[in-house]
Design a protein around this motif. Structure first.
Motif, PDB file in Angstrom:
ATOM      1  N   TYR A   1       0.817  -1.216   0.000  1.00  0.00           N
ATOM      2  CA  TYR A   1       0.000   0.000   0.000  1.00  0.00           C
ATOM      3  C   TYR A   1       0.851   1.267   0.000  1.00  0.00           C
ATOM      4  CZ  TYR A   1      -3.642  -3.294   1.492  1.00  0.00           C
ATOM      5  OH  TYR A   1      -4.507  -4.353   1.576  1.00  0.00           O
ATOM      6  N   GLN A   2       2.065   1.194  -0.503  1.00  0.00           N
ATOM      7  CA  GLN A   2       2.979   2.329  -0.358  1.00  0.00           C
ATOM      8  C   GLN A   2       2.507   3.592  -1.075  1.00  0.00           C
ATOM      9  OE1 GLN A   2       6.914   1.459  -2.291  1.00  0.00           O
ATOM     10  NE2 GLN A   2       5.954  -0.513  -2.680  1.00  0.00           N
ATOM     11  N   GLY A   3       1.572   3.470  -1.978  1.00  0.00           N
ATOM     12  CA  GLY A   3       1.024   4.659  -2.610  1.00  0.00           C
ATOM     13  C   GLY A   3      -0.086   5.315  -1.820  1.00  0.00           C
ATOM     14  N   ARG A   4      -0.526   4.666  -0.743  1.00  0.00           N
ATOM     15  CA  ARG A   4      -1.683   5.160   0.007  1.00  0.00           C
ATOM     16  C   ARG A   4      -1.351   5.567   1.436  1.00  0.00           C
ATOM     17  NH1 ARG A   4      -6.212   0.746  -0.330  1.00  0.00           N
ATOM     18  NH2 ARG A   4      -7.259   2.338   0.929  1.00  0.00           N
ATOM     19  N   ILE A   5      -0.132   5.329   1.878  1.00  0.00           N
ATOM     20  CA  ILE A   5       0.236   5.664   3.246  1.00  0.00           C
ATOM     21  C   ILE A   5       1.458   6.577   3.252  1.00  0.00           C
ATOM     22  CG2 ILE A   5      -0.733   3.538   4.172  1.00  0.00           C
ATOM     23  CD1 ILE A   5       2.090   2.426   4.384  1.00  0.00           C
ATOM     24  N   ARG A   6       1.677   7.237   4.375  1.00  0.00           N
ATOM     25  CA  ARG A   6       2.817   8.139   4.523  1.00  0.00           C
ATOM     26  C   ARG A   6       4.087   7.367   4.876  1.00  0.00           C
ATOM     27  NH1 ARG A   6       3.280  13.812   6.303  1.00  0.00           N
ATOM     28  NH2 ARG A   6       1.022  13.874   5.985  1.00  0.00           N
ATOM     29  N   GLY A   7       3.929   6.337   5.715  1.00  0.00           N
ATOM     30  CA  GLY A   7       5.087   5.558   6.126  1.00  0.00           C
ATOM     31  C   GLY A   7       4.711   4.529   7.168  1.00  0.00           C
ATOM     32  N   VAL A   8       5.695   3.743   7.583  1.00  0.00           N
ATOM     33  CA  VAL A   8       5.483   2.724   8.613  1.00  0.00           C
ATOM     34  C   VAL A   8       6.596   2.829   9.657  1.00  0.00           C
ATOM     35  CG1 VAL A   8       4.302   1.145   7.039  1.00  0.00           C
ATOM     36  CG2 VAL A   8       6.779   0.900   7.400  1.00  0.00           C
ATOM     37  N   ILE A   9       6.233   2.481  10.885  1.00  0.00           N
ATOM     38  CA  ILE A   9       7.191   2.352  11.971  1.00  0.00           C
ATOM     39  C   ILE A   9       7.073   0.923  12.491  1.00  0.00           C
ATOM     40  CG2 ILE A   9       7.951   3.175  14.230  1.00  0.00           C
ATOM     41  CD1 ILE A   9       6.604   5.850  13.605  1.00  0.00           C
ATOM     42  N   GLY A  10       8.110   0.141  12.281  1.00  0.00           N
ATOM     43  CA  GLY A  10       8.112  -1.246  12.715  1.00  0.00           C
ATOM     44  C   GLY A  10       8.853  -1.390  14.036  1.00  0.00           C
ATOM     45  N   LEU A  11       8.137  -1.790  15.072  1.00  0.00           N
ATOM     46  CA  LEU A  11       8.736  -2.072  16.373  1.00  0.00           C
ATOM     47  C   LEU A  11       8.938  -3.575  16.483  1.00  0.00           C
ATOM     48  CD1 LEU A  11       6.378   0.159  18.566  1.00  0.00           C
ATOM     49  CD2 LEU A  11       8.467   0.845  17.365  1.00  0.00           C
ATOM     50  N   GLU A  12      10.163  -3.999  16.695  1.00  0.00           N
ATOM     51  CA  GLU A  12      10.485  -5.425  16.797  1.00  0.00           C
ATOM     52  C   GLU A  12      10.015  -6.140  15.526  1.00  0.00           C
ATOM     53  OE1 GLU A  12      12.141  -5.372  19.660  1.00  0.00           O
ATOM     54  OE2 GLU A  12      11.222  -3.442  20.125  1.00  0.00           O
ATOM     55  N   ALA A  13      10.429  -5.625  14.376  1.00  0.00           N
ATOM     56  CA  ALA A  13       9.928  -6.083  13.080  1.00  0.00           C
ATOM     57  C   ALA A  13      10.900  -7.050  12.415  1.00  0.00           C
ATOM     58  CB  ALA A  13       9.692  -4.880  12.167  1.00  0.00           C
ATOM     59  N   GLY A  14      10.389  -8.222  12.067  1.00  0.00           N
ATOM     60  CA  GLY A  14      11.162  -9.202  11.323  1.00  0.00           C
ATOM     61  C   GLY A  14      10.431  -9.620  10.071  1.00  0.00           C
ATOM     62  N   ALA A  15      11.173  -9.944   9.011  1.00  0.00           N
ATOM     63  CA  ALA A  15      10.548 -10.352   7.754  1.00  0.00           C
ATOM     64  C   ALA A  15      10.206 -11.836   7.732  1.00  0.00           C
ATOM     65  CB  ALA A  15      11.472 -10.022   6.581  1.00  0.00           C
ATOM     66  N   HIS A  16      10.797 -12.610   8.648  1.00  0.00           N
ATOM     67  CA  HIS A  16      10.546 -14.056   8.694  1.00  0.00           C
ATOM     68  C   HIS A  16      10.909 -14.527  10.086  1.00  0.00           C
ATOM     69  CE1 HIS A  16      11.394 -18.361   7.184  1.00  0.00           C
ATOM     70  NE2 HIS A  16      10.091 -18.159   7.124  1.00  0.00           N
ATOM     71  N   ALA A  17       9.975 -15.193  10.763  1.00  0.00           N
ATOM     72  CA  ALA A  17      10.220 -15.575  12.162  1.00  0.00           C
ATOM     73  C   ALA A  17       9.585 -16.922  12.492  1.00  0.00           C
ATOM     74  CB  ALA A  17       9.693 -14.497  13.094  1.00  0.00           C
ATOM     75  N   PRO A  18      10.046 -18.007  11.875  1.00  0.00           N
ATOM     76  CA  PRO A  18       9.460 -19.320  12.151  1.00  0.00           C
ATOM     77  C   PRO A  18       9.861 -19.852  13.528  1.00  0.00           C
ATOM     78  CG  PRO A  18      11.374 -19.559  10.734  1.00  0.00           C
ATOM     79  CD  PRO A  18      11.156 -18.075  10.907  1.00  0.00           C
ATOM     80  N   GLY A  19       9.112 -20.840  14.002  1.00  0.00           N
ATOM     81  CA  GLY A  19       9.526 -21.561  15.200  1.00  0.00           C
ATOM     82  C   GLY A  19       8.898 -21.123  16.497  1.00  0.00           C
ATOM     83  N   ARG A  20       7.926 -20.239  16.467  1.00  0.00           N
ATOM     84  CA  ARG A  20       7.330 -19.743  17.709  1.00  0.00           C
ATOM     85  C   ARG A  20       6.197 -20.636  18.229  1.00  0.00           C
ATOM     86  NH1 ARG A  20       7.650 -14.257  18.555  1.00  0.00           N
ATOM     87  NH2 ARG A  20       6.451 -14.685  20.440  1.00  0.00           N
ATOM     88  N   TYR A  21       5.584 -21.420  17.355  1.00  0.00           N
ATOM     89  CA  TYR A  21       4.365 -22.139  17.730  1.00  0.00           C
ATOM     90  C   TYR A  21       4.684 -23.407  18.514  1.00  0.00           C
ATOM     91  CZ  TYR A  21      -0.233 -24.290  17.394  1.00  0.00           C
ATOM     92  OH  TYR A  21      -1.440 -24.846  17.694  1.00  0.00           O
ATOM     93  N   ASN A  22       3.827 -23.715  19.508  1.00  0.00           N
ATOM     94  CA  ASN A  22       3.855 -25.033  20.154  1.00  0.00           C
ATOM     95  C   ASN A  22       2.449 -25.376  20.626  1.00  0.00           C
ATOM     96  OD1 ASN A  22       3.605 -24.656  23.276  1.00  0.00           O
ATOM     97  ND2 ASN A  22       5.093 -23.086  22.657  1.00  0.00           N
ATOM     98  N   GLU A  23       2.165 -26.641  20.760  1.00  0.00           N
ATOM     99  CA  GLU A  23       0.811 -27.112  21.043  1.00  0.00           C
ATOM    100  C   GLU A  23       0.340 -26.727  22.448  1.00  0.00           C
ATOM    101  OE1 GLU A  23      -1.288 -28.355  18.941  1.00  0.00           O
ATOM    102  OE2 GLU A  23       0.174 -28.389  17.299  1.00  0.00           O
ATOM    103  N   PHE A  24       1.234 -26.378  23.350  1.00  0.00           N
ATOM    104  CA  PHE A  24       0.833 -26.017  24.708  1.00  0.00           C
ATOM    105  C   PHE A  24       0.196 -24.636  24.783  1.00  0.00           C
ATOM    106  CE2 PHE A  24       4.266 -29.142  25.531  1.00  0.00           C
ATOM    107  CZ  PHE A  24       3.496 -30.072  26.213  1.00  0.00           C
ATOM    108  N   LEU A  25       0.266 -23.855  23.699  1.00  0.00           N
ATOM    109  CA  LEU A  25      -0.348 -22.530  23.704  1.00  0.00           C
ATOM    110  C   LEU A  25      -1.869 -22.606  23.812  1.00  0.00           C
ATOM    111  CD1 LEU A  25       1.787 -20.760  20.939  1.00  0.00           C
ATOM    112  CD2 LEU A  25       2.037 -20.573  23.422  1.00  0.00           C
ATOM    113  N   HIS A  26      -2.443 -23.746  23.407  1.00  0.00           N
ATOM    114  CA  HIS A  26      -3.892 -23.956  23.536  1.00  0.00           C
ATOM    115  C   HIS A  26      -4.113 -25.432  23.833  1.00  0.00           C
ATOM    116  CE1 HIS A  26      -8.207 -23.566  21.738  1.00  0.00           C
ATOM    117  NE2 HIS A  26      -8.196 -23.438  23.051  1.00  0.00           N
ATOM    118  N   HIS A  27      -4.068 -25.752  25.124  1.00  0.00           N
ATOM    119  CA  HIS A  27      -4.099 -27.146  25.560  1.00  0.00           C
ATOM    120  C   HIS A  27      -5.056 -27.261  26.744  1.00  0.00           C
ATOM    121  CE1 HIS A  27      -2.709 -30.976  27.226  1.00  0.00           C
ATOM    122  NE2 HIS A  27      -2.043 -31.174  26.101  1.00  0.00           N
TER     123      HIS A  27
END
Length: 280
Positions: A126-152
């Motif tokens: 959407y770069q033609g429709r917004i002024r800019g972005v501020i990414g706090l703790e921003a990563g382009a790829h972050a696998p490995g966070r999920y585990n089954e105990f998050l909803h058990h």
């Protein structure tokens, strides 16, 4: 006289991909629209200090919303017949629908954690429709966070998630800030954090998309805490290196939740980026 904070909160009807949603929105200030995205499993209460910062609200219309299923927003009708799982496509559609419904003109979009990640796609798509972005703790790829105990069924999901995320704060951050974030996470609905992490761990990959961002059209500021081991400074630096013209700063003495764990320290880093975003 009542000591009211200068925050207006109300409910907004938003259509997202053909599905109506009842979304809670709060805002303060006037000026350049600043749309804020909360972290996985939490809600916009994380931005309460920003909403009360008159140095910011004197120049920016700060708008924060709780995603569907989160905080004070409702799940869509028939939610009990499905399982909540966030996707990149649905996340982008939601953000675009909110700023369109609110008629925000060329907003700055700021997000943290998964919100900091998705603003990278907001910038590319959407770069033609917004002024800019501020990414706090921003990563382009972050696998490995999920585990089954998050909803058990054998585990108290709210306390598990709240305590896990508590460890992502910097040790020297004020206890009141860290505990406030703990409380917000503890109130998350069953499976909501897990559904967000499904997005973050399995669906999210913007490594190619960020190469298309033109910072002459859409400004990019990236801020990551030195104590963040979920999205490390090195991960955000890699994003900055892939976006010519972007601004990157490592925030010393801060963890994964800068706007709530230690706002007074965080604002020293944020204010220069807001000045940058406001400049024509």
């Amino acid at each position: 006289m009542p000591d009211f904070e200068p925050i207006l909160g109300r409910y907004l009807s938003v259509d997202v991909e053909g599905t109506p949603h009842r979304i809670y929105v709060e805002e303060a200030g006037q000026g350049v629209p600043l749309l804020c995205l909360h972290t996985a499993g939490a809600d916009s209460r994380q931005y309460r200090h920003l909403l009360n910062d008159r140095e910011v609200t004197s120049r920016f219309r700060v708008v924060c919303f709780d995603m569907p299923w989160h905080g004070r927003s409702d799940p869509p009708d028939g939610w009990w017949l499905t399982r909540y799982e966030l996707t990149t496509k649905r996340y982008l559609a939601l953000i675009e629908a909110v700023w369109t419904t609110l008629e925000l003109d060329r907003p700055v979009v700021m997000g943290c954690s998964m919100g900091g990640a998705i603003v990278l796609r907001v910038a590319s798509d959407y770069q033609g429709r917004i002024r800019g972005v501020i990414g706090l703790e921003a990563g382009a790829h972050a696998p490995g966070r999920y585990n089954e105990f998050l909803h058990h069924p054998a585990i108290h999901g709210g306390e598990l998630v709240a305590t896990y995320t508590y460890g992502l704060n910097a040790p020297q951050s004020p206890e009141a800030g860290k505990r406030a974030n703990w409380w917000y996470y503890a109130q998350s609905g069953p499976g909501v954090y897990a559904g967000d992490v499904m997005f973050y761990s399995f669906d999210w990959d913007a490594r190619e998309h960020i190469k298309s961002i033109d910072t002459a059209r859409c400004k990019v500021s990236l801020l990551t805490g030195s104590y963040d081991y979920s999205c490390t400074p090195a991960m955000t630096k890699a994003v900055a290196d892939a976006i010519p013209g972007s601004r990157y700063t490592e925030m010393t003495g801060i963890g994964h939740f800068p706007m709530i764990e230690n706002y007074e320290h965080f604002r020293r880093y944020l204010l220069p980026e807001l000045d940058f975003m406001a400049a024509e």
